[in-house]
Design a protein around this motif. Structure first.
Motif, PDB file in Angstrom:
ATOM      1  N   SER A  13      21.891  -8.830 -43.399  1.00 21.10           N
ATOM      2  CA  SER A  13      21.726  -8.420 -44.800  1.00 21.10           C
ATOM      3  C   SER A  13      21.524  -9.602 -45.742  1.00 21.10           C
ATOM      4  N   HIS A  14      21.832 -10.827 -45.250  1.00 21.43           N
ATOM      5  CA  HIS A  14      21.748 -12.045 -46.069  1.00 21.43           C
ATOM      6  C   HIS A  14      22.690 -11.982 -47.263  1.00 21.43           C
ATOM      7  N   TYR A  56      29.962  -7.581 -46.180  1.00 21.62           N
ATOM      8  CA  TYR A  56      30.627  -7.087 -44.984  1.00 21.62           C
ATOM      9  C   TYR A  56      32.027  -7.666 -44.810  1.00 21.62           C
ATOM     10  N   THR A  57      32.341  -8.733 -45.513  1.00 31.10           N
ATOM     11  CA  THR A  57      33.731  -9.185 -45.592  1.00 31.10           C
ATOM     12  C   THR A  57      34.530  -8.198 -46.412  1.00 31.10           C
ATOM     13  N   LEU A  67      29.983 -11.410 -39.499  1.00 32.94           N
ATOM     14  CA  LEU A  67      28.964 -12.382 -39.099  1.00 32.94           C
ATOM     15  C   LEU A  67      27.595 -11.720 -38.968  1.00 32.94           C
ATOM     16  N   VAL A  68      27.530 -10.627 -38.206  1.00 32.51           N
ATOM     17  CA  VAL A  68      26.250  -9.944 -38.012  1.00 32.51           C
ATOM     18  C   VAL A  68      25.759  -9.365 -39.333  1.00 32.51           C
ATOM     19  N   ILE A  78      22.902  -4.456 -50.163  1.00 36.41           N
ATOM     20  CA  ILE A  78      22.799  -4.278 -48.714  1.00 36.41           C
ATOM     21  C   ILE A  78      22.095  -2.976 -48.330  1.00 36.41           C
ATOM     22  N   ALA A  79      21.639  -2.212 -49.316  1.00 34.48           N
ATOM     23  CA  ALA A  79      21.026  -0.908 -49.033  1.00 34.48           C
ATOM     24  C   ALA A  79      19.868  -0.969 -48.039  1.00 34.48           C
TER      25      ALA A  79
END
Length: 231
Positions: free
Chosen positions: A180-181, A186-187, A174-175, A15-16
């Protein structure tokens, strides 16, 4: 290095590229104010260790405010640090004054009392063993030095907490996933915040690690907290 720590490193590697944009956008740039406040509470020193340096936002804030002449940063994400190095150069700071090192906060490759100050922004909750990480920070800090930690916390106000839970449980994942795909990153970040200690509980961990005069200051209704202690 444990599988868990390798997982943390690879998660942030993935996610960087979108990490800074998401952080600033989703927080409405409040995270920048949090860092400035954190740096304002630091004494000016020569050499600071920035644990979980990531993309170097806190390091840049320290250098800009003249709170450190030299910074050594450690992290488990090589990609985050690569972006951090680029940002140091783009902000016209001397890259020779900032060292980026791939290292585990729970087993640091430094001698005792190597640093005049120690910082960590949004990294402690990712330690598999918080107490081990804090003991290492204590070990490498010189006597009389200050540790300054910025970390997410949990609001005490019922209404604020409801909105916080809604945002962190649904909006942020969600966002984050769309931008980030990455389906899991993010969870994980949401879970890591909600399961982490804060406030007086975190102060107890600092005291158990050997620190003295530990105190904290909450930010933005308790969404984040700055912790300060001395060796």
């Amino acid at each position: 290095m444990t599988d868990e720590k390798q997982h943390i490193g690879s998660l942030f590697d993935r996610i960087a590229p979108t990490y800074d944009g998401l952080n600033h956008g989703l927080s409405l740039n409040i995270d920048r104010r949090w860092r400035r406040k954190t740096v304002a509470l630091m004494p000016p020193v020569e050499h600071v260790l920035d644990v979980a340096i990531g993309t170097a936002d806190l390091t840049i804030a320290m250098l800009r405010a003249g709170k450190a002449q030299r910074v050594t940063g450690i992290d488990l994400s090589r990609e985050m640090m690569r972006i951090g190095e680029e940002k140091i150069i783009n902000h016209k700071f001397e890259i020779s004054n900032v060292d980026f090192l791939y290292a585990n906060a729970q087993s640091m490759p430094f001698d005792d009392a190597s640093f005049d100050g120690v910082t960590c922004a949004f990294g402690c909750r990712n330690f598999s063993d918080l107490d081990a990480g804090l003991r290492e920070m204590y070990r490498v800090l010189r006597p009389g030095g200050q540790i300054t930690i910025l970390e997410f916390s949990y609001p005490s106000n019922t209404l604020i907490r409801w909105g916080y839970d809604l945002y962190f449980s649904h909006v942020l994942p969600l966002v984050g996933r769309l931008v980030s795909h990455d389906k899991t990153a993010y969870t994980y970040l949401n879970k890591s915040v909600k399961s982490f200690c804060w406030g007086e509980d975190f102060l107890r961990h600092l005291t158990q690690a050997g620190f003295q005069d530990a105190r904290f200051e909450t930010l933005t209704f308790g969404i984040a907290t700055i912790y300060i202690a001395k060796k």
